[in-house]
Scaffold this motif. Structure first.
Motif, PDB file in Angstrom:
ATOM      1  N   LEU A 185       0.828  -1.210   0.000  1.00  0.00           N
ATOM      2  CA  LEU A 185       0.000   0.000   0.000  1.00  0.00           C
ATOM      3  C   LEU A 185       0.862   1.260   0.000  1.00  0.00           C
ATOM      4  N   ARG A 186       1.973   1.239   0.738  1.00  0.00           N
ATOM      5  CA  ARG A 186       2.871   2.400   0.749  1.00  0.00           C
ATOM      6  C   ARG A 186       3.504   2.600  -0.628  1.00  0.00           C
ATOM      7  N   ARG A 187       3.816   1.525  -1.320  1.00  0.00           N
ATOM      8  CA  ARG A 187       4.368   1.644  -2.677  1.00  0.00           C
ATOM      9  C   ARG A 187       3.378   2.284  -3.643  1.00  0.00           C
ATOM     10  N   GLN A 188       2.089   2.175  -3.322  1.00  0.00           N
ATOM     11  CA  GLN A 188       1.065   2.830  -4.137  1.00  0.00           C
ATOM     12  C   GLN A 188       0.921   4.312  -3.778  1.00  0.00           C
ATOM     13  N   GLY A 189       1.665   4.755  -2.777  1.00  0.00           N
ATOM     14  CA  GLY A 189       1.640   6.162  -2.389  1.00  0.00           C
ATOM     15  C   GLY A 189       0.717   6.488  -1.234  1.00  0.00           C
ATOM     16  N   HIS A 190       0.216   5.470  -0.532  1.00  0.00           N
ATOM     17  CA  HIS A 190      -0.719   5.702   0.575  1.00  0.00           C
ATOM     18  C   HIS A 190      -0.025   5.587   1.924  1.00  0.00           C
ATOM     19  N   ARG A 191      -0.662   6.141   2.963  1.00  0.00           N
ATOM     20  CA  ARG A 191      -0.189   5.956   4.329  1.00  0.00           C
ATOM     21  C   ARG A 191      -0.724   4.613   4.812  1.00  0.00           C
ATOM     22  N   SER A 192       0.156   3.801   5.334  1.00  0.00           N
ATOM     23  CA  SER A 192      -0.274   2.491   5.829  1.00  0.00           C
ATOM     24  C   SER A 192       0.656   2.037   6.940  1.00  0.00           C
ATOM     25  N   GLU A 193       0.108   1.948   8.145  1.00  0.00           N
ATOM     26  CA  GLU A 193       0.863   1.440   9.283  1.00  0.00           C
ATOM     27  C   GLU A 193       0.328   0.063   9.642  1.00  0.00           C
ATOM     28  N   VAL A 194       1.195  -0.765  10.189  1.00  0.00           N
ATOM     29  CA  VAL A 194       0.753  -2.045  10.732  1.00  0.00           C
ATOM     30  C   VAL A 194       0.368  -1.818  12.182  1.00  0.00           C
ATOM     31  N   VAL A 195      -0.861  -2.181  12.507  1.00  0.00           N
ATOM     32  CA  VAL A 195      -1.366  -2.090  13.864  1.00  0.00           C
ATOM     33  C   VAL A 195      -1.356  -3.517  14.413  1.00  0.00           C
ATOM     34  N   ASP A 196      -0.371  -3.821  15.238  1.00  0.00           N
ATOM     35  CA  ASP A 196      -0.162  -5.177  15.744  1.00  0.00           C
ATOM     36  C   ASP A 196      -0.907  -5.341  17.066  1.00  0.00           C
ATOM     37  N   LEU A 197      -1.912  -6.202  17.083  1.00  0.00           N
ATOM     38  CA  LEU A 197      -2.725  -6.357  18.298  1.00  0.00           C
ATOM     39  C   LEU A 197      -1.948  -6.914  19.479  1.00  0.00           C
ATOM     40  N   THR A 198      -0.765  -7.487  19.245  1.00  0.00           N
ATOM     41  CA  THR A 198       0.051  -7.940  20.381  1.00  0.00           C
ATOM     42  C   THR A 198       0.539  -6.755  21.207  1.00  0.00           C
ATOM     43  N   GLU A 199       0.523  -5.565  20.635  1.00  0.00           N
ATOM     44  CA  GLU A 199       1.001  -4.375  21.336  1.00  0.00           C
ATOM     45  C   GLU A 199      -0.111  -3.639  22.081  1.00  0.00           C
ATOM     46  N   TYR A 200      -1.342  -4.120  21.996  1.00  0.00           N
ATOM     47  CA  TYR A 200      -2.461  -3.359  22.549  1.00  0.00           C
ATOM     48  C   TYR A 200      -3.153  -3.996  23.748  1.00  0.00           C
ATOM     49  N   GLU A 201      -3.056  -5.278  23.942  1.00  0.00           N
ATOM     50  CA  GLU A 201      -3.698  -5.952  25.071  1.00  0.00           C
ATOM     51  C   GLU A 201      -5.162  -5.542  25.219  1.00  0.00           C
ATOM     52  N   LEU A 202      -5.905  -5.663  24.118  1.00  0.00           N
ATOM     53  CA  LEU A 202      -7.335  -5.352  24.156  1.00  0.00           C
ATOM     54  C   LEU A 202      -8.047  -6.387  25.009  1.00  0.00           C
TER      55      LEU A 202
END
Length: 194
Positions: A30-47
């Protein structure tokens, strides 16, 4: 072409997760297409598990709700367990999709949603269908008809996809971005309605 906000959610708690690898591949495409795209890793959130009460007091809930609300489209990368999406992705949708007291509103209304699935065998490729139907009917999401379903047989070496599956993943994410751009200027806004 406008620059879109297209986060990719890694919805596995497995430290050696293939779906996490796919999430990072998806974000890069997605970033190569010119868009903003972050990976949101649920292991970092402890929902916390969805209880329709205390979960809303969690800082993880607030952060995840904000990310989804602000997205032009959402990619959900998750493993298939027992012929169904992993419980973590369902819990994410339950919590951030809840609408209730104190002005709480679902973060999912009118989102373009794409599924990127990691599975052991190629047989459960329709496992995400019920989840897609729920997102569509409950939140009026547009479900990308291209799903990247990657089984263990589709990997070459430790983290390279077989060429045909890599091409399919890339096409899936091109369609995701195109649908998100086409619907960015929609003239309607959805709420709970049947």
């Amino acid at each position: 072409m406008s620059v879109l906000n297209l986060p990719v959610f890694s919805c596995s708690l497995d430290p050696a997760s293939r779906s996490r690898d796919l999430a990072f591949m998806s974000s890069e495409l997605l970033r190569r297409q010119g868009h903003r795209s972050e990976v949101v890793d649920l292991t970092e959130y402890e929902l916390p598990a969805f209880d329709n009460a205390q979960v809303f007091e969690s800082t993880s809930f607030t952060a995840l709700h904000e990310i989804i609300s602000g997205a032009d489209g959402v990619v959900l990368a998750f493993p298939i367990y027992n012929w169904a999406p992993a419980a973590t992705v369902k819990s994410l949708i339950e919590a951030t999709g809840a609408t209730g007291q104190d002005g709480r509103r679902s973060a999912w209304f009118d989102k373009v949603v794409t599924f990127v699935c990691a599975a052991g065998l190629p047989h459960s490729y329709m496992a995400a269908a019920a989840m897609g139907q729920s997102l569509m009917l409950d939140f009026k999401c547009m479900i990308n008809p291209y799903t990247a379903y990657i089984s263990e047989r589709d990997w070459e070496g430790s983290n390279e996809l077989e060429a045909g599956r890599a091409d399919h993943l890339a096409k899936t994410l091109r369609v995701h971005a195109e649908l998100s751009e086409l619907l960015a200027d929609r003239t309607y806004s959805s709420e709970w309605e049947i």
